[in-house]
Motif scaffolding. Structure first.
Motif, PDB file in Angstrom:
ATOM      1  N   ARG A 121       0.810  -1.214   0.000  1.00  0.00           N
ATOM      2  CA  ARG A 121       0.000   0.000   0.000  1.00  0.00           C
ATOM      3  C   ARG A 121       0.847   1.269   0.000  1.00  0.00           C
ATOM      4  O   ARG A 121       0.374   2.327  -0.421  1.00  0.00           O
ATOM      5  CB  ARG A 121      -0.935  -0.017   1.210  1.00  0.00           C
ATOM      6  CG  ARG A 121      -2.062  -1.033   1.081  1.00  0.00           C
ATOM      7  CD  ARG A 121      -2.793  -1.250   2.374  1.00  0.00           C
ATOM      8  NE  ARG A 121      -3.789  -2.314   2.245  1.00  0.00           N
ATOM      9  CZ  ARG A 121      -4.211  -3.059   3.261  1.00  0.00           C
ATOM     10  NH1 ARG A 121      -3.731  -2.851   4.491  1.00  0.00           N
ATOM     11  NH2 ARG A 121      -5.097  -4.006   3.053  1.00  0.00           N
ATOM     12  N   SER A 122       2.087   1.162   0.467  1.00  0.00           N
ATOM     13  CA  SER A 122       2.975   2.325   0.408  1.00  0.00           C
ATOM     14  C   SER A 122       3.420   2.611  -1.023  1.00  0.00           C
ATOM     15  O   SER A 122       3.842   3.721  -1.344  1.00  0.00           O
ATOM     16  CB  SER A 122       4.201   2.103   1.308  1.00  0.00           C
ATOM     17  OG  SER A 122       5.094   1.151   0.739  1.00  0.00           O
ATOM     18  N   LEU A 123       3.296   1.615  -1.892  1.00  0.00           N
ATOM     19  CA  LEU A 123       3.692   1.768  -3.287  1.00  0.00           C
ATOM     20  C   LEU A 123       2.498   1.905  -4.230  1.00  0.00           C
ATOM     21  O   LEU A 123       2.585   2.579  -5.256  1.00  0.00           O
ATOM     22  CB  LEU A 123       4.560   0.569  -3.715  1.00  0.00           C
ATOM     23  CG  LEU A 123       5.873   0.395  -2.942  1.00  0.00           C
ATOM     24  CD1 LEU A 123       6.579  -0.884  -3.370  1.00  0.00           C
ATOM     25  CD2 LEU A 123       6.785   1.595  -3.152  1.00  0.00           C
ATOM     26  N   ILE A 124       1.381   1.254  -3.893  1.00  0.00           N
ATOM     27  CA  ILE A 124       0.146   1.384  -4.666  1.00  0.00           C
ATOM     28  C   ILE A 124      -0.956   1.785  -3.693  1.00  0.00           C
ATOM     29  O   ILE A 124      -1.387   0.973  -2.863  1.00  0.00           O
ATOM     30  CB  ILE A 124      -0.237   0.079  -5.388  1.00  0.00           C
ATOM     31  CG1 ILE A 124       0.857  -0.359  -6.360  1.00  0.00           C
ATOM     32  CG2 ILE A 124      -1.559   0.259  -6.134  1.00  0.00           C
ATOM     33  CD1 ILE A 124       0.555  -1.675  -7.066  1.00  0.00           C
ATOM     34  N   GLU A 125      -1.404   3.014  -3.789  1.00  0.00           N
ATOM     35  CA  GLU A 125      -2.405   3.515  -2.843  1.00  0.00           C
ATOM     36  C   GLU A 125      -3.683   2.679  -2.914  1.00  0.00           C
ATOM     37  O   GLU A 125      -4.203   2.389  -3.997  1.00  0.00           O
ATOM     38  CB  GLU A 125      -2.712   4.985  -3.142  1.00  0.00           C
ATOM     39  CG  GLU A 125      -3.634   5.640  -2.130  1.00  0.00           C
ATOM     40  CD  GLU A 125      -3.845   7.112  -2.406  1.00  0.00           C
ATOM     41  OE1 GLU A 125      -4.628   7.735  -1.669  1.00  0.00           O
ATOM     42  OE2 GLU A 125      -3.232   7.638  -3.365  1.00  0.00           O
ATOM     43  N   GLY A 126      -4.179   2.277  -1.737  1.00  0.00           N
ATOM     44  CA  GLY A 126      -5.427   1.533  -1.660  1.00  0.00           C
ATOM     45  C   GLY A 126      -5.334   0.092  -2.126  1.00  0.00           C
ATOM     46  O   GLY A 126      -6.368  -0.530  -2.435  1.00  0.00           O
ATOM     47  N   TYR A 127      -4.128  -0.450  -2.178  1.00  0.00           N
ATOM     48  CA  TYR A 127      -3.957  -1.827  -2.665  1.00  0.00           C
ATOM     49  C   TYR A 127      -4.785  -2.788  -1.820  1.00  0.00           C
ATOM     50  O   TYR A 127      -4.723  -2.789  -0.587  1.00  0.00           O
ATOM     51  CB  TYR A 127      -2.480  -2.215  -2.607  1.00  0.00           C
ATOM     52  CG  TYR A 127      -2.186  -3.581  -3.181  1.00  0.00           C
ATOM     53  CD1 TYR A 127      -1.967  -3.747  -4.540  1.00  0.00           C
ATOM     54  CD2 TYR A 127      -2.151  -4.707  -2.364  1.00  0.00           C
ATOM     55  CE1 TYR A 127      -1.703  -4.993  -5.075  1.00  0.00           C
ATOM     56  CE2 TYR A 127      -1.885  -5.966  -2.891  1.00  0.00           C
ATOM     57  CZ  TYR A 127      -1.667  -6.101  -4.243  1.00  0.00           C
ATOM     58  OH  TYR A 127      -1.407  -7.339  -4.763  1.00  0.00           O
ATOM     59  N   ASN A 128      -5.563  -3.641  -2.497  1.00  0.00           N
ATOM     60  CA  ASN A 128      -6.456  -4.586  -1.817  1.00  0.00           C
ATOM     61  C   ASN A 128      -6.202  -5.979  -2.378  1.00  0.00           C
ATOM     62  O   ASN A 128      -6.552  -6.279  -3.518  1.00  0.00           O
ATOM     63  CB  ASN A 128      -7.926  -4.183  -2.031  1.00  0.00           C
ATOM     64  CG  ASN A 128      -8.892  -5.016  -1.211  1.00  0.00           C
ATOM     65  OD1 ASN A 128      -8.823  -6.228  -1.203  1.00  0.00           O
ATOM     66  ND2 ASN A 128      -9.820  -4.337  -0.519  1.00  0.00           N
ATOM     67  N   ILE A 129      -5.577  -6.824  -1.556  1.00  0.00           N
ATOM     68  CA  ILE A 129      -5.187  -8.142  -2.048  1.00  0.00           C
ATOM     69  C   ILE A 129      -6.397  -9.027  -2.319  1.00  0.00           C
ATOM     70  O   ILE A 129      -6.399  -9.835  -3.259  1.00  0.00           O
ATOM     71  CB  ILE A 129      -4.214  -8.832  -1.058  1.00  0.00           C
ATOM     72  CG1 ILE A 129      -3.660 -10.113  -1.659  1.00  0.00           C
ATOM     73  CG2 ILE A 129      -4.894  -9.091   0.279  1.00  0.00           C
ATOM     74  CD1 ILE A 129      -2.826  -9.910  -2.896  1.00  0.00           C
ATOM     75  N   GLY A 175      -9.632 -11.882  -6.209  1.00  0.00           N
ATOM     76  CA  GLY A 175     -11.003 -12.328  -6.370  1.00  0.00           C
ATOM     77  C   GLY A 175     -11.575 -13.051  -5.175  1.00  0.00           C
ATOM     78  O   GLY A 175     -12.498 -13.864  -5.328  1.00  0.00           O
ATOM     79  N   PHE A 176     -11.054 -12.760  -3.978  1.00  0.00           N
ATOM     80  CA  PHE A 176     -11.563 -13.388  -2.754  1.00  0.00           C
ATOM     81  C   PHE A 176     -12.593 -12.472  -2.097  1.00  0.00           C
ATOM     82  O   PHE A 176     -12.393 -11.251  -2.045  1.00  0.00           O
ATOM     83  CB  PHE A 176     -10.421 -13.628  -1.758  1.00  0.00           C
ATOM     84  CG  PHE A 176      -9.629 -14.878  -2.019  1.00  0.00           C
ATOM     85  CD1 PHE A 176      -9.686 -15.940  -1.138  1.00  0.00           C
ATOM     86  CD2 PHE A 176      -8.825 -14.999  -3.144  1.00  0.00           C
ATOM     87  CE1 PHE A 176      -8.957 -17.100  -1.364  1.00  0.00           C
ATOM     88  CE2 PHE A 176      -8.094 -16.145  -3.385  1.00  0.00           C
ATOM     89  CZ  PHE A 176      -8.153 -17.206  -2.494  1.00  0.00           C
ATOM     90  N   PRO A 177     -13.675 -13.007  -1.561  1.00  0.00           N
ATOM     91  CA  PRO A 177     -14.599 -12.186  -0.763  1.00  0.00           C
ATOM     92  C   PRO A 177     -13.863 -11.662   0.474  1.00  0.00           C
ATOM     93  O   PRO A 177     -12.947 -12.310   0.981  1.00  0.00           O
ATOM     94  CB  PRO A 177     -15.715 -13.169  -0.377  1.00  0.00           C
ATOM     95  CG  PRO A 177     -15.589 -14.304  -1.329  1.00  0.00           C
ATOM     96  CD  PRO A 177     -14.146 -14.405  -1.690  1.00  0.00           C
ATOM     97  N   PRO A 178     -14.262 -10.484   0.980  1.00  0.00           N
ATOM     98  CA  PRO A 178     -13.590  -9.907   2.141  1.00  0.00           C
ATOM     99  C   PRO A 178     -13.581 -10.825   3.361  1.00  0.00           C
ATOM    100  O   PRO A 178     -12.670 -10.758   4.189  1.00  0.00           O
ATOM    101  CB  PRO A 178     -14.392  -8.635   2.416  1.00  0.00           C
ATOM    102  CG  PRO A 178     -15.020  -8.299   1.104  1.00  0.00           C
ATOM    103  CD  PRO A 178     -15.307  -9.610   0.444  1.00  0.00           C
TER     104      PRO A 178
END
Length: 317
Positions: free
Chosen positions: A29-37, A42-45
């Protein structure tokens, strides 16, 4: 660099072994803002992502975004300086640095940033500068004094050999201090410095070129006169572009050319006020204030009072 390069695989393995899932995500996230693995995979939260698969995907995502060098630099900083006050020993970091060297990138020990190895590639932006972005750059401008007189008074072959020798000398000295030759014309050129200690590097390069040219004139110069140059070092900000003609129109380049052409004597290096405060005291002792009514605050290094004429060797002076 290829995504299947051995060093990419080493980074994936090292990241999994050295950082927990939470810290790896903070790095991403420090390199890509808002990065969501979870979204990326494709995994549900509500479903946990397997750690090893997540790390593999993070590294490949950063690679595809052109941020792999920044990722390795983050790991180097975490290992040597820590992150948010805590040290994170990175397993295999030295092997990763060696792997980067095999891929053609060297680590600048002062800044902790990678740049392309000039023995492998020589792009003006060190393989790192991005067009449209603004950077702090130190420039060294060089110009051959009385170029037209030298050209008129000597055989074309001798001129080509002498000028090629000067160009090769400049490139060798500049690249030794992590600089790049940005512009080169028949009667001179301009080098840029961004890594290490760029202000000191530009000044030391200018001094070394003047001194080595003195030796060249005494031992190997085929021309009927000594080659003389004027050199000027100046620093500022520049919006990087790969268009050399556009680079020449930038304000810092124009100012450097003005200092060299208007306020620098032959066999001299002019050092602008933007650089002088950052020059080591021992080197600064070799510099003297510019003579005359120069409107700029300039210090000068002179190799000798004047260049002596050489035997005419049967050609016009």
């Amino acid at each position: 660099m290829r995504a299947k390069s051995p060093v990419v695989a080493d980074v994936i393995k090292t990241l999994y072994r050295s950082l927990g899932m939470e810290m790896a995500l903070r790095m991403a996230r420090s390199l890509i803002e808002g990065y969501n693995i979870s979204q990326r995979m494709g995994f549900p939260p509500s479903v946990p992502v397997p750690a090893q698969d997540a790390v593999n995907r993070m590294v490949l995502d950063l690679f595809e975004e052109g941020l792999f060098l920044e990722l390795v630099e983050w790991l180097v900083r975490a290992d040597r300086q820590g992150f948010m006050g805590k040290r994170y020993p990175i397993v295999g970091i030295e092997e990763i640095i060696q792997g980067m060297e095999l891929e053609g990138y060297l680590l600048d020990p002062e800044s902790g940033l990678f740049y392309e190895d000039p023995r492998r590639h020589r792009t003006p932006g060190w393989g790192r500068l991005k067009p449209g972005e603004e950077y702090s750059i130190t420039l060294l401008r060089l110009d051959i004094v009385l170029n037209s007189r030298l050209v008129r008074g000597n055989d074309r072959g001798d001129i080509e050999r002498a000028y090629d020798s000067l160009r090769d000398m400049v490139r060798r000295i500049v690249e030794k201090r992590r600089g790049r030759v940005w512009l080169w014309e028949g009667d001179g050129g301009m080098a840029a410095f961004h890594y290490g200690h760029p202000n000191m590097s530009a000044v030391l390069c200018g001094m070394e070129i003047l001194n080595e040219l003195l030796v060249y004139n005494m031992t190997a110069n085929p021309l009927n006169r000594d080659m003389q140059i004027r050199a000027a070092a100046h620093a500022g900000f520049i919006r990087y572009t790969e268009d050399l003609s556009e680079l020449q129109r930038s304000e810092i380049v124009k100012e450097t050319v003005e200092i060299e052409s208007g306020w620098t004597r032959p066999d001299s290096l002019s050092v602008s006020a933007s650089i002088a405060p950052h020059v080591d005291g021992i080197i600064k002792d070799c510099l003297l204030p510019a003579e005359g009514d120069c409107p700029r605050e300039i210090l000068c290094y002179r190799i000798r009072p004047r260049a002596a004429a050489r035997p005419a060797k049967g050609r016009g002076a």
